[in-house]
Scaffold this motif. Sequence first.
Motif, PDB file in Angstrom:
ATOM      1  N   GLU A 211       0.813  -1.218   0.000  1.00  0.00           N
ATOM      2  CA  GLU A 211       0.000   0.000   0.000  1.00  0.00           C
ATOM      3  C   GLU A 211       0.844   1.265   0.000  1.00  0.00           C
ATOM      4  O   GLU A 211       0.512   2.242  -0.678  1.00  0.00           O
ATOM      5  CB  GLU A 211      -0.920  -0.009   1.222  1.00  0.00           C
ATOM      6  N   LEU A 212       1.940   1.282   0.729  1.00  0.00           N
ATOM      7  CA  LEU A 212       2.752   2.493   0.838  1.00  0.00           C
ATOM      8  C   LEU A 212       3.611   2.731  -0.394  1.00  0.00           C
ATOM      9  O   LEU A 212       3.611   3.816  -0.975  1.00  0.00           O
ATOM     10  CB  LEU A 212       3.652   2.419   2.079  1.00  0.00           C
ATOM     11  N   THR A 213       4.348   1.711  -0.803  1.00  0.00           N
ATOM     12  CA  THR A 213       5.369   1.902  -1.838  1.00  0.00           C
ATOM     13  C   THR A 213       4.898   1.587  -3.251  1.00  0.00           C
ATOM     14  O   THR A 213       5.520   2.025  -4.221  1.00  0.00           O
ATOM     15  CB  THR A 213       6.577   1.005  -1.534  1.00  0.00           C
ATOM     16  N   GLY A 214       3.833   0.813  -3.386  1.00  0.00           N
ATOM     17  CA  GLY A 214       3.402   0.380  -4.707  1.00  0.00           C
ATOM     18  C   GLY A 214       4.223  -0.779  -5.242  1.00  0.00           C
ATOM     19  O   GLY A 214       3.979  -1.259  -6.354  1.00  0.00           O
ATOM     20  N   LEU A 215       5.186  -1.252  -4.456  1.00  0.00           N
ATOM     21  CA  LEU A 215       5.972  -2.416  -4.859  1.00  0.00           C
ATOM     22  C   LEU A 215       5.141  -3.682  -4.647  1.00  0.00           C
ATOM     23  O   LEU A 215       4.083  -3.659  -4.028  1.00  0.00           O
ATOM     24  CB  LEU A 215       7.253  -2.512  -4.026  1.00  0.00           C
ATOM     25  N   ALA A 216       5.649  -4.788  -5.152  1.00  0.00           N
ATOM     26  CA  ALA A 216       4.997  -6.068  -4.881  1.00  0.00           C
ATOM     27  C   ALA A 216       5.001  -6.330  -3.373  1.00  0.00           C
ATOM     28  O   ALA A 216       5.901  -5.881  -2.651  1.00  0.00           O
ATOM     29  CB  ALA A 216       5.728  -7.186  -5.620  1.00  0.00           C
ATOM     30  N   ASN A 217       3.987  -7.044  -2.900  1.00  0.00           N
ATOM     31  CA  ASN A 217       3.941  -7.393  -1.486  1.00  0.00           C
ATOM     32  C   ASN A 217       4.405  -8.832  -1.286  1.00  0.00           C
ATOM     33  O   ASN A 217       4.887  -9.483  -2.198  1.00  0.00           O
ATOM     34  CB  ASN A 217       2.541  -7.155  -0.915  1.00  0.00           C
ATOM     35  N   ARG A 218       4.238  -9.335  -0.068  1.00  0.00           N
ATOM     36  CA  ARG A 218       4.700 -10.691   0.251  1.00  0.00           C
ATOM     37  C   ARG A 218       4.059 -11.744  -0.647  1.00  0.00           C
ATOM     38  O   ARG A 218       4.724 -12.663  -1.117  1.00  0.00           O
ATOM     39  CB  ARG A 218       4.367 -11.015   1.711  1.00  0.00           C
ATOM     40  N   GLN A 219       2.761 -11.606  -0.838  1.00  0.00           N
ATOM     41  CA  GLN A 219       2.045 -12.597  -1.636  1.00  0.00           C
ATOM     42  C   GLN A 219       2.590 -12.655  -3.056  1.00  0.00           C
ATOM     43  O   GLN A 219       2.853 -13.735  -3.595  1.00  0.00           O
ATOM     44  CB  GLN A 219       0.552 -12.260  -1.660  1.00  0.00           C
ATOM     45  N   ALA A 220       2.780 -11.494  -3.658  1.00  0.00           N
ATOM     46  CA  ALA A 220       3.284 -11.454  -5.028  1.00  0.00           C
ATOM     47  C   ALA A 220       4.726 -11.947  -5.100  1.00  0.00           C
ATOM     48  O   ALA A 220       5.109 -12.645  -6.040  1.00  0.00           O
ATOM     49  CB  ALA A 220       3.182 -10.031  -5.573  1.00  0.00           C
ATOM     50  N   LEU A 221       5.528 -11.577  -4.103  1.00  0.00           N
ATOM     51  CA  LEU A 221       6.923 -12.005  -4.077  1.00  0.00           C
ATOM     52  C   LEU A 221       7.022 -13.514  -3.972  1.00  0.00           C
ATOM     53  O   LEU A 221       7.787 -14.163  -4.701  1.00  0.00           O
ATOM     54  CB  LEU A 221       7.629 -11.323  -2.900  1.00  0.00           C
TER      55      LEU A 221
END
Length: 258
Positions: A111-121
């Motif tokens: 939510e903060l960075t727009g990067l992938a999260n744990r699930q996507a990683l």
Amino acid sequence: MFFNRDGCISWLNPALERMLGLTADQLVGQSREQFPFTSHRGLFKESGLMHLFGSGVEQERWLQCTVVTPPATDPDMYQVKFFQDITELVQLQEENQRLNQQVQELAITDELTGLANRQALTRALNSQVARSRRYQNPLTLAVIQLADRDGAGAIPDEVILAVSRYLRDRLRWVDMIARWEESQFIIILPETSLQQGHDLMDKMLASFSELALPAPHTTGSLALQFGLAEWRKGQDARLLMKQAFANLAENGAGDGPA
């Protein structure tokens, strides 16, 4: 709406006039070949969904057309078309699709960075490990820890955001970066050996002092530490990640994946 044997409009009711934004005088006697209203040419199509468009969104209409061929007794009523305005339904479907897309993006995005999260990683890492297992391609995983040298506590969101952008902008298009913890990032480096991963991290850390942070923060009070691991035959994604976190701990940071 009635069509005669020549394919010309012979009659329409007032409800359809309002629906189309045209009058009977404008439509009766018109055929497909000479029809002057480009946005309404769908009136001559067979049954199904018809999209009418105008100069503005408010003039856009979606009509469901049903065609009936009555007994051939009246030459002016050779074909009858019934139109149902389903514009609101189509707009609701489009809105639902848009919202579903947003939900899917939120489900794989920090939510903060727009990067992938744990699930996507996790999903991407499993895929890359499977690919390396199949083709024996090199694969390196990097864990990066952002630390506060002054020990002032939690790192502010605006700093984490700036650092995330700094890291992302220095990666190759094939790499994937995700936010793992509050101030921890993981980078998947496909087609990359351990030495190449070290070279990339060293280059990234060398220019970190040039990062402009929002006041009153400076890179002088921050440090980037990293741990690396290269995939080896027999490893799965979990073991590869565990090895990268172990290397991070050897370098003086991190407690391992949570």
